[in-house]
Scaffold this active site. Structure first.
Site, PDB file in Angstrom:
ATOM      1  CB  SER A  69      -1.600  -3.685  23.496  1.00 56.12           C
ATOM      2  OG  SER A  69      -2.538  -2.599  23.694  1.00 56.12           O
ATOM      3  CG  HIS A  88      -1.022  -7.636  22.353  1.00 52.67           C
ATOM      4  ND1 HIS A  88      -0.369  -7.052  21.258  1.00 52.67           N
ATOM      5  CD2 HIS A  88      -2.165  -7.037  22.423  1.00 52.67           C
ATOM      6  CE1 HIS A  88      -0.871  -6.071  20.599  1.00 52.67           C
ATOM      7  NE2 HIS A  88      -2.374  -6.138  21.302  1.00 52.67           N
ATOM      8  CE  LYS A 145      -3.445  -7.449  18.178  1.00 47.59           C
ATOM      9  NZ  LYS A 145      -3.899  -6.237  17.467  1.00 47.59           N
TER      10      LYS A 145
HETATM   11  N1  PLP Z   1      -7.750  -7.185  21.886  1.00 44.24           N
HETATM   12  C1  PLP Z   1      -6.633  -6.608  22.137  1.00 44.24           C
HETATM   13  C2  PLP Z   1      -6.035  -6.805  23.374  1.00 44.24           C
HETATM   14  C3  PLP Z   1      -5.963  -6.152  20.843  1.00 44.24           C
HETATM   15  O1  PLP Z   1      -4.813  -5.431  20.968  1.00 44.24           O
HETATM   16  C4  PLP Z   1      -6.797  -5.853  19.610  1.00 44.24           C
HETATM   17  C5  PLP Z   1      -6.347  -5.226  18.560  1.00 44.24           C
HETATM   18  O2  PLP Z   1      -5.620  -4.357  18.517  1.00 44.24           O
HETATM   19  C6  PLP Z   1      -7.959  -6.649  19.697  1.00 44.24           C
HETATM   20  C7  PLP Z   1      -8.572  -7.255  20.797  1.00 44.24           C
HETATM   21  C8  PLP Z   1      -8.661  -6.612  18.349  1.00 44.24           C
HETATM   22  O3  PLP Z   1      -8.167  -7.620  17.525  1.00 44.24           O
HETATM   23  P1  PLP Z   1      -8.582  -7.499  15.973  1.00 44.24           P
HETATM   24  O4  PLP Z   1      -7.601  -6.963  15.219  1.00 44.24           O
HETATM   25  O5  PLP Z   1      -8.477  -9.004  15.637  1.00 44.24           O
HETATM   26  O6  PLP Z   1     -10.066  -7.019  15.871  1.00 44.24           O
END
Ligand code: PLP
Length: 421
Positions: free
Chosen positions: A208, A236, A267
């Site tokens: 990200s 992502h 997302k």
């Molecule tokens: N994994 C990644 C790569 C993320 O970017 C995020 C969120 O920012 C998460 C996990 C966590 O996702 P959630 O918002 O569903 O807890």
């Protein structure tokens, strides 16, 4: 009685006013917290929150003014967060199934819509089964401990998301951290880990902060050579990477080689909340028995389930939305490169505009907002020192005009602050 009320009101201690806990321990805690907060401010890493007074979308109204702001910092890749059909599905689920379950899944918190959504997720990813969590953070927190023991090993990319890092911390497996996307280092660590019963390679599908995509073909080849399993976090990627939006494994042609996928519903898939694991049925069955964030936390609310379920229907009907986002990403990346900026990553809607200097990233982001463009600067410790950037995220609901206005604003602001010659 009225006297007490008047005195309290005058002292600011009315019925609804916060009460400060008394006692030496509470006072000591307050001093310590205030000093820690001061340190964060002093280090220049304070994260303030802008308050939005409208729905999530390409154009925002900020609380206290600021109308018509063009938003380039949500993970709303497909623009489904405020899609009319997604909202309608949420309202219908709310009316039919209520506000929430007041229960974890295994007591009395499983409704037909939860089972339908799990089946739909598994079908979307072409996997055997799926399990829902309150978030992908929970899915990542709950998988490693349930799956791996001290007899096993986990090999994790050093830039994996915080929730993977925390999930791995919770498990008792032997831990290896390989250099970011470095296949030589991964191979060396896989050799070392041969002595263990099971090896699991864990990586973000798309990262990200940099918008770069894990070399899954090479990872899967190494996994095959050293008899390892592959886990990917597709937060992502789900919904838009690959010819039909299935994710990084589809994009790189390794859908049959990745064993476990964790992803989010918060997302691209409607943006409400929720996460999941999808993969082999016995793994999903085991998670229902052993995964602590699943066992000890409330069921997903029906409205949230309704949003995600509709988002998946829309994606399974057509990939036109994902294609439109890809075209807009291409427009932004090529115009910014032509203007003289360096954009990290490749073909991903996360477009980090690399600036290097932390102050420059912060003042440029502020100046972009003055021009009606909402973007965020990232600097150390969120990204390595000297690699400060402004992260721009493209959505299918941006118009070409929105994209062009963003590029124009970057060009003006970049010239003003010396980031462009
Ligand atoms: N994994 C990644 C790569 C993320 O970017 C995020 C969120 O920012 C998460 C996990 C966590 O996702 P959630 O918002 O569903 O807890």
């Amino acid at each position: 009685m009225w006297r007490v009320a008047v005195v309290r009101a005058l002292r600011g201690g009315g019925a609804g006013a916060p009460r400060a806990a008394s006692g030496a321990a509470a006072a000591q805690l307050r001093r310590r917290l205030e000093s820690e907060l001061e340190d964060i401010r002093g280090a220049g890493t304070w994260k303030s929150e802008r308050v939005i007074a409208s729905r999530q979308g390409p154009h925002l109204l900020l609380a206290g003014g600021g109308a018509g702001i063009i938003n380039f910092c949500a993970n709303n890749y497909l623009g489904l967060s405020s899609h009319p059909e997604v909202i309608r599905a949420a309202v219908e689920a709310l009316e039919k199934f209520g506000a929430g379950l007041s229960s974890v899944r295994f007591i009395c918190g499983t409704q037909s819509i939860h089972k339908d959504l799990e089946e739909k997720i598994a079908r979307f990813h072409q996997r055997e089964d799926a399990i829902l969590y309150a978030s992908c953070f929970d899915a990542n927190a709950g998988i490693f401990e349930a799956l791996l023991t001290p007899e096993d090993a986990v090999l994790s990319d050093e830039l994996n998301h915080a929730s993977i890092i925390d999930g791995i911390r919770l498990c008792k497996a032997n831990k290896y951290r390989y250099k970011h996307m470095d296949m030589q280092d991964l191979e060396a660590k896989l050799k070392e880990a041969q002595k263990y019963r099971l090896r699991l390679v864990a990586t973000d599908g798309a990262f990200s902060m940099d918008g770069d995509i894990a070399p899954l073909r090479e990872i899967c080849q190494l996994a095959q050579k050293y008899d390892a399993l592959v886990f990917i976090d597709e937060c992502h990627a789900t919904g838009f990477l690959g010819p039909s939006g299935r994710g990084t494994d589809e994009l790189l042609g390794v859908m049959d080689k990745v064993t476990i996928i964790n992803s989010t519903l918060g997302k691209a898939l409607g943006g409400a909340a929720g996460g999941y694991t999808t993969g082999p049925k016995p793994l999903i069955d085991l998670l229902r028995q052993r995964s602590r964030p699943y066992l000890f936390s409330n069921s997903l609310p029906p409205a949230v389930v309704g949003c995600a379920s509709k988002a998946l229907d829309l994606l399974m009907e057509s990939n036109a939305i994902a294609q439109s986002m890809a075209a807009k990403t291409q427009r932004f990346r090529s115009k910014m490169a032509a203007a003289g900026f360096t954009i990290s990553g490749k073909d991903h809607p996360i477009c980090p505009v690399m600036l290097g200097d932390a102050r420059l990233a912060s003042v440029m982001a502020e100046d972009m907002l003055n021009r009606g463009i909402y973007v965020i600067g990232f600097s150390y410790p969120v990204v390595p020192k000297g690699k400060a950037r402004i992260r721009v995220q493209i959505s299918a609901v941006h118009s070409d005009e929105d994209i062009d206005r963003c590029v124009e604003a970057f060009t003006e602001v970049g010239r003003k602050h010396g980031a462009l010659s």
